[in-house]
Design a protein around this motif. Structure first.
Motif, PDB file in Angstrom:
ATOM      1  N   UNK A  58       0.813  -1.220   0.000  1.00  0.00           N
ATOM      2  CA  UNK A  58       0.000   0.000   0.000  1.00  0.00           C
ATOM      3  C   UNK A  58       0.839   1.260   0.000  1.00  0.00           C
ATOM      4  N   UNK A  59       2.145   1.117   0.175  1.00  0.00           N
ATOM      5  CA  UNK A  59       3.014   2.294   0.110  1.00  0.00           C
ATOM      6  C   UNK A  59       3.040   2.877  -1.294  1.00  0.00           C
ATOM      7  N   UNK A  60       2.991   2.019  -2.282  1.00  0.00           N
ATOM      8  CA  UNK A  60       3.193   2.451  -3.666  1.00  0.00           C
ATOM      9  C   UNK A  60       1.995   2.206  -4.575  1.00  0.00           C
ATOM     10  N   UNK A 129       8.607  -1.115 -11.447  1.00  0.00           N
ATOM     11  CA  UNK A 129       9.397  -1.346 -10.236  1.00  0.00           C
ATOM     12  C   UNK A 129      10.073  -2.711 -10.338  1.00  0.00           C
ATOM     13  N   UNK A 130      10.898  -3.036  -9.348  1.00  0.00           N
ATOM     14  CA  UNK A 130      11.608  -4.314  -9.368  1.00  0.00           C
ATOM     15  C   UNK A 130      10.660  -5.502  -9.192  1.00  0.00           C
ATOM     16  N   UNK A 131       9.532  -5.295  -8.515  1.00  0.00           N
ATOM     17  CA  UNK A 131       8.545  -6.368  -8.416  1.00  0.00           C
ATOM     18  C   UNK A 131       7.994  -6.697  -9.805  1.00  0.00           C
ATOM     19  N   UNK A 132       7.713  -5.677 -10.593  1.00  0.00           N
ATOM     20  CA  UNK A 132       7.258  -5.864 -11.975  1.00  0.00           C
ATOM     21  C   UNK A 132       8.325  -6.593 -12.778  1.00  0.00           C
ATOM     22  N   UNK A 133       9.582  -6.196 -12.623  1.00  0.00           N
ATOM     23  CA  UNK A 133      10.681  -6.854 -13.336  1.00  0.00           C
ATOM     24  C   UNK A 133      10.783  -8.324 -12.947  1.00  0.00           C
ATOM     25  N   UNK A 134      10.687  -8.612 -11.662  1.00  0.00           N
ATOM     26  CA  UNK A 134      10.757 -10.004 -11.218  1.00  0.00           C
ATOM     27  C   UNK A 134       9.591 -10.826 -11.728  1.00  0.00           C
ATOM     28  N   UNK A 135       8.420 -10.215 -11.767  1.00  0.00           N
ATOM     29  CA  UNK A 135       7.228 -10.918 -12.241  1.00  0.00           C
ATOM     30  C   UNK A 135       7.340 -11.256 -13.727  1.00  0.00           C
ATOM     31  N   UNK A 136       7.807 -10.291 -14.523  1.00  0.00           N
ATOM     32  CA  UNK A 136       7.935 -10.529 -15.961  1.00  0.00           C
ATOM     33  C   UNK A 136       9.113 -11.451 -16.266  1.00  0.00           C
ATOM     34  N   UNK A 137      10.171 -11.355 -15.448  1.00  0.00           N
ATOM     35  CA  UNK A 137      11.301 -12.258 -15.606  1.00  0.00           C
ATOM     36  C   UNK A 137      12.211 -11.921 -16.759  1.00  0.00           C
TER      37      UNK A 137
END
Length: 222
Positions: A58-60, A129-137
């Motif tokens: 919820x921060x972002x 963000x890095x979460x998006x990068x990790x998810x897409x791989x």
């Protein structure tokens, strides 16, 4: 113009997020049947505008000005050709996958009616963000996504209701200014000299972008 899919995600533990509990809701999948859409509440305390959709950080993410995230199927198709692999609807963590609609080119404050009742308003682009990068791989994904600037659009809920895959999308209001979701994204990332131009979008602009533009003008003029 129509809605190809409505996508929701459940909390999932992953190694590539800095969310305190290591959870993310970015893995969104298409659902059948109607989904309730409503303004969730202020950012920092409220999550998604879609019933049953998880926002874990919820921060972002989440809140009234980022209640819904939309991506054009045409942009996913373009990325498929570049990456050489299939991207399902929801692959970018979007709530809405559309067709026939220039989502990244939509103007801030542009309003869409989806189905018989729901009205959404464009507020900003999506910063990767890095979460998006990790998810897409994909390696260097944040940089690549930023360079392409096919950002999709965050939306706030003006009129709540239910939406379903296959619903028509109608543009019911187009502001007179030229500030698009793509321009807002570029101004807040790689082309900050564009920030003063964002103020033409007025109160429809995401409050964080509006504050960034205001501070830039105070410091550098514009």
């Amino acid at each position: 113009m129509r809605l190809l899919s409505v996508n929701v995600g459940r909390p999932k533990a992953v190694p590539y997020t800095d969310q305190p509990q290591g959870l993310t809701g970015i893995d969104k999948r298409p659902v059948e049947g109607p989904v309730r859409v409503a303004a969730p509440g202020p950012k920092g305390t409220a999550g998604s505008g879609l019933a049953g959709d998880a926002v874990c950080d919820l921060r972002h993410h989440g809140g009234n000005d980022q209640a819904v995230y939309a991506v054009a199927r045409e942009d996913l198709d373009d990325w498929e050709r570049e990456l050489g692999r299939t991207l399902a609807n929801g692959a970018f963590g979007e709530n809405l996958t559309t067709t026939g609609l220039d989502v990244s080119g939509a103007r801030i404050g542009e309003r869409w009616r989806i189905g018989p009742t729901v009205v959404l308003e464009v507020t900003s682009g999506r910063i990767p963000c890095l979460t998006f990068q990790g998810h897409v791989g994909e390696q260097r994904w944040v940089k690549r996504f930023t360079q392409k600037a096919a950002t999709g659009a965050y939306l706030r809920v003006i009129v709540p209701g239910e939406i379903s895959a296959g619903d028509p999308v109608e543009i019911v209001h187009v502001p007179e200014h030229e500030v698009t979701a793509r321009m807002e994204f570029q101004a807040t990332t790689t082309h900050r000299e564009l920030l003063p131009r964002l103020l033409a979008a007025g109160d429809a602009l995401h409050p964080e972008a509006r504050e960034a533009a205001r501070k830039y003008v105070e410091q550098y003029g514009g």
